[in-house]
Design a protein around this motif. Sequence first.
Motif, short mmCIF file in Angstrom:
data_model
loop_
_atom_site.label_atom_id
_atom_site.label_comp_id
_atom_site.label_asym_id
_atom_site.label_seq_id
_atom_site.Cartn_x
_atom_site.Cartn_y
_atom_site.Cartn_z
N ALA A 346 -7.35 5.02 6.86
CA ALA A 346 -6.79 4.63 5.56
C ALA A 346 -5.83 3.47 5.80
CB ALA A 346 -6.04 5.78 4.90
N ILE A 347 -5.64 2.69 4.74
CA ILE A 347 -4.64 1.62 4.78
C ILE A 347 -3.41 2.14 4.03
CG2 ILE A 347 -4.11 -0.75 4.10
CD1 ILE A 347 -7.22 -1.18 4.11
N VAL A 348 -2.28 2.18 4.70
CA VAL A 348 -1.05 2.64 4.05
C VAL A 348 -0.05 1.49 4.07
CG1 VAL A 348 -1.38 5.09 4.45
CG2 VAL A 348 -0.28 3.72 6.21
N ALA A 349 0.49 1.14 2.90
CA ALA A 349 1.40 0.00 2.80
C ALA A 349 2.37 0.23 1.65
CB ALA A 349 0.62 -1.29 2.56
N ALA A 350 3.60 -0.22 1.83
CA ALA A 350 4.58 -0.13 0.75
C ALA A 350 4.16 -1.07 -0.38
CB ALA A 350 5.96 -0.50 1.25
N THR A 351 4.47 -0.64 -1.60
CA THR A 351 4.15 -1.49 -2.75
C THR A 351 5.27 -1.40 -3.78
OG1 THR A 351 2.57 -1.91 -4.52
CG2 THR A 351 2.88 0.39 -3.89
N THR A 352 5.42 -2.49 -4.51
CA THR A 352 6.36 -2.47 -5.64
C THR A 352 5.60 -2.36 -6.96
OG1 THR A 352 6.32 -4.88 -5.68
CG2 THR A 352 8.11 -3.84 -4.43
N THR A 353 4.27 -2.28 -6.87
CA THR A 353 3.44 -2.23 -8.07
C THR A 353 3.72 -0.99 -8.90
OG1 THR A 353 1.72 -3.39 -6.88
CG2 THR A 353 1.04 -2.26 -8.90
N ASP A 354 3.90 0.14 -8.21
CA ASP A 354 4.19 1.38 -8.90
C ASP A 354 5.08 2.21 -7.98
OD1 ASP A 354 4.24 3.44 -10.72
OD2 ASP A 354 2.05 3.59 -10.91
N TYR A 356 7.75 6.11 -8.02
CA TYR A 356 8.35 7.19 -8.79
C TYR A 356 9.85 6.98 -8.92
CZ TYR A 356 9.60 11.75 -10.53
OH TYR A 356 10.10 12.76 -11.32
N SER A 357 10.48 6.51 -7.81
CA SER A 357 11.91 6.22 -7.87
C SER A 357 12.19 5.02 -6.97
CB SER A 357 12.73 7.43 -7.43
OG SER A 357 12.51 7.67 -6.06
N GLY A 358 13.37 4.47 -7.11
CA GLY A 358 13.71 3.28 -6.35
C GLY A 358 12.91 2.10 -6.84
N SER A 359 12.39 1.30 -5.92
CA SER A 359 11.60 0.14 -6.32
C SER A 359 10.29 0.03 -5.55
CB SER A 359 12.42 -1.14 -6.11
OG SER A 359 12.77 -1.26 -4.75
N LYS A 360 10.01 1.06 -4.71
CA LYS A 360 8.77 1.00 -3.93
C LYS A 360 8.15 2.39 -3.81
CE LYS A 360 10.75 -1.47 -0.40
NZ LYS A 360 10.81 -2.09 0.92
N SER A 361 6.86 2.39 -3.53
CA SER A 361 6.17 3.62 -3.13
C SER A 361 5.19 3.25 -2.02
CB SER A 361 5.44 4.26 -4.31
OG SER A 361 4.31 3.47 -4.67
N LEU A 362 4.41 4.21 -1.57
CA LEU A 362 3.37 3.94 -0.58
C LEU A 362 2.03 3.91 -1.29
CD1 LEU A 362 3.16 3.68 2.60
CD2 LEU A 362 2.08 5.92 2.49
N PHE A 363 1.26 2.86 -1.05
CA PHE A 363 -0.07 2.74 -1.63
C PHE A 363 -1.11 3.02 -0.54
CE2 PHE A 363 -3.73 0.07 -3.17
CZ PHE A 363 -4.06 0.91 -4.22
N VAL A 364 -1.99 3.97 -0.82
CA VAL A 364 -3.01 4.39 0.14
C VAL A 364 -4.36 3.90 -0.36
CG1 VAL A 364 -4.03 6.34 1.34
CG2 VAL A 364 -1.64 6.45 0.61
N SER A 365 -5.06 3.14 0.47
CA SER A 365 -6.38 2.61 0.08
C SER A 365 -7.30 2.63 1.30
CB SER A 365 -6.22 1.19 -0.48
OG SER A 365 -5.68 0.34 0.51
N GLY A 366 -8.54 2.22 1.09
CA GLY A 366 -9.49 2.12 2.20
C GLY A 366 -9.79 3.45 2.86
N ARG A 367 -9.76 4.52 2.08
CA ARG A 367 -9.92 5.86 2.66
C ARG A 367 -11.40 6.13 3.01
NH1 ARG A 367 -8.67 9.76 -1.25
NH2 ARG A 367 -8.19 11.25 0.41
N GLN A 368 -11.62 6.65 4.23
CA GLN A 368 -12.98 6.92 4.68
C GLN A 368 -13.25 8.42 4.76
OE1 GLN A 368 -15.08 4.16 6.49
NE2 GLN A 368 -13.84 2.95 5.09
N GLN A 369 -12.20 9.24 4.77
CA GLN A 369 -12.36 10.69 4.81
C GLN A 369 -11.39 11.30 3.81
OE1 GLN A 369 -10.91 9.12 7.60
NE2 GLN A 369 -12.76 8.58 8.73
N THR A 370 -11.63 12.56 3.46
CA THR A 370 -10.73 13.19 2.48
C THR A 370 -9.32 13.38 3.04
OG1 THR A 370 -11.53 15.35 3.22
CG2 THR A 370 -12.57 14.40 1.25
#
Length: 670
Positions: A346-354, A356-370
Motif C-alpha cells: 500500500a502507499i501511505v502518505a500524509a495528506t491535507t485533502t481530508d 478528522y482533526s488538525g490539518s492532516k490525515s493519512l491517505f492509503v492508496s495502491g492497496r493490493q491485499q485486504t
Amino acid sequence: MYRRMSMMSNTSVFAATTFTNPFINADSPDNDVIRVGNTFYMTSTTMHMNPGVPIMKSYDLVNWEIVNYVYDTYANNDAQNLNNGQNEYGKGSWASSLRYYNGIYYVSFGSNSTGKTYIYQTSNIETGPWTSSVLGNYYHDASLLFDNGRVFLVYGSDNISIIELTADAKAIKPGGLNQVIISAASNIAGSSFIVKAEGAHIQKIKGMYYIFLICWPSGGKRTQLTYRASSLTGPYTGQVSLNDSGIAQGGIVDTPSGSWYAMLFKDSGAIGRMPYLVPVTWSNNWPVFGVNGKAPLTMDVPVEGYPEKKVYASDEFSSSQASSQLIANGGFENATISPWTNNNTAIVAATTTDYYSGSKSLFVSGRQQTAAGPKQVITGKVTAGGMYHFSAKVKYTEGPATKQFNFGIQNGPSYTGISILGSTTLTKGQWGTIQGTYTLPAGADLSQTFIFIETPYSSTPDPTNDLMNFYVDDVSFTGTSSSEATLKKEWQWNHNPDNTHWSLTQRPGFMRMTTGKVSKSILDARNTLTQRTFGPKSTGIIAMETSGMKDGDYSGLAAFQAKYGFVGIKMNGTSKSIVMVNASSGAMTEVASVPFTQNRVYLKLICDFTNQTDKAYFYYSLDGTNWTAIGNTLQMSYTIPHFMGYRFALFNYATKSTGGFVDFDYLNLQ
Ligand SMILES: [Ca+2]
Ligand SMILES: [Ca+2]
C-alpha cells in the motif's frame, strides 16, 4: 516567614510568605512565562536533554513543578542520536517562546543543530498532544507575538527583526512583514560588547509594544534593556532597565491581582543559569525593574498560600499503572509520517485533502491485499496481560455504500499472532470510529508487535469493494506502557533515548539499562538519565545491581558536564572494580580503583555550589550505611560545549560489546 496552611493532618503545612532569589536554585535559563487565569506556565532551555522544553507550572511564581515537555524528541539525526561521532551538546533547542492565544498554547524555539525553527501547539499544555511545524531557517532567540489575528516572530542580535507567520503560526507568511525594527539595539548600553542585544521577548501591554532584550557590555555585566513603541514596526525608543549583578533576559508577567514581575536569570557557575524574579512597577508606561535599581534577593511571595514545589525529585523507579499513549504521531500532524509505515502493499502518505482533526490525515492508496494499509510498530511498549484501549478514525469515499474496517494487531513474526481487535461498518464519505479494549494474552510472542488498519480478509479481493483507498486519523493505543510512561517528569535523557534499551518493568522496582552501542566514553553513550543538581549543596545517592554487566562496561553515578566526574563500576574481563573517574582535564582519567566482588553497590555524589566553590565529592558503600570516599575532588566548571549546569547522571555504557545491563534501585536526592 511562614504561614500555616492547614491542620488537615498531624503535620501542619506551612507556606512561605517570603522567598529568596534565585527562586529555583538550579539550572533554568531562558525562561518565558505566561499567566492563564490563576496559573502560571513557564518554559526553559534544556539544550540536548530529552524530553525537551520543560513546561513548568506555578500558582505563585516561586514554587514550580515540571508538568510536561513540548516534545519527546524534536529531530532524529545522528547529532540527536549520538551516532557516528555526532552530538548536539550545547545546541538542541534554544530560548523558547511560550504564548497562549484563543485557547491554544504555542511554543517556538530554534535549533543550532538543525538550523531550523520549530513551532509546537496544543490545546492542553499539561497533557498535549502537541503538533509541530518546522520553519526552514533558524531565527535567533525568537519571541512569538499574536496581534489582532496576525502572528509574528521577533528575533535576532543587535538588529532586532520581525517576520510574519501565517495565522495558524505554522509557516512563514508569503509577502508578510519582514524587516528590522530596531537597528543597533545594543547601543543604548555602551559601545563595545561581549554579547550584543538578543533574547527578545515582545509583549503588547495596554496597546504598547514592549521588546525586552539582554546585552553584555565589555567590562560590565549582563544588562536588561526595554524598548517600546506604539506601532509594531516602530520607531522604538529604549532604555536600560536593570544593571545589577548580571540578572537579565526575560519578559514580564502580572499576577491576578495586578502586580508585575520580570522573569530573568543569572549565570551562576557550575550549577548553571538560575532564574530570578524581579518586581516591576510602572512609570509613564515604562516598566521599572527592581527596587532602587537593584534586584531584591528576598521578597514577598507574589501570591501567598501555595505549597513548596521543586524541579527535581528522588525516584524509587517503582512501576506504576499509569496509562500512556503508545502510538506516536497518531494524528499525522508531524512533518513526516514516521513511525508509520505500510503493511503489505500500500502507499501511505500524509495528506491535507481530508482529515478528522488538525490539518492532516493519512491517505492509503495502491492497496493490493485486504490487509494493506497503515502499520505502526509498538514492540517493547506492551506487556502480556496488559489491557489496552484502541481507537482510530477512518473514512473512505469511493466504492460500496458501506464497508467494514478492522483495527488489528500482530504479536510476533508469524501471521498466527494476528488478532482483529475491533471493527466498524463505515458509511461512504463519512468519518467513523473503530474502538474498543483489548487484553494482550499471557503467552503472546512480544518479540515484535505492530498495529494496523485493514478491510476484512478476502483471498480474491475485489478492487472496488475490498481494496478502496481510505483515510486514517487520530489513531490511539493506550495502556500500561512497559517503559516510557512511568519515569518521573523531572528526568531527562542525554540526547535522544534508545527506548528499546531501558525498562521499568523487566524488573519491577528497578530502572534496567541495557547497553545498545559501543561507546568511547559517557559523552557518546546513549540512555544516560539525568536530573538537575541544585544549590547550595546537593547530594545524590543511588543503589545499583551489577550482575548483568559485561566485559568493558562502565556504570554508575556522574556529575555530568563536559568536564565530568563519576563513581561507578568497571567490568574488566570477569572482574569488577569500583572506580572514580575525573575528566576535568578534558580527558577521562581513572583516579582510583578498588576491587569489587558483590552484586549490589551504593554510590554517592555531593555537589557543593556554595559561593561558586563548585566542587564534587564521590563516595561508595557496600552496605548503604558505611561510606568510603574515593578518588579526588572534581572541580566543576561550566563550559560552553555543554552550555548547561551539572546534572546527576545515571549511566551504563559498553566499550567492548553490547547487551550488558545494570538495575538502578533508586536515586535519592537530598
Ligand atoms: Ca490529523
Ligand atoms: Ca526501587
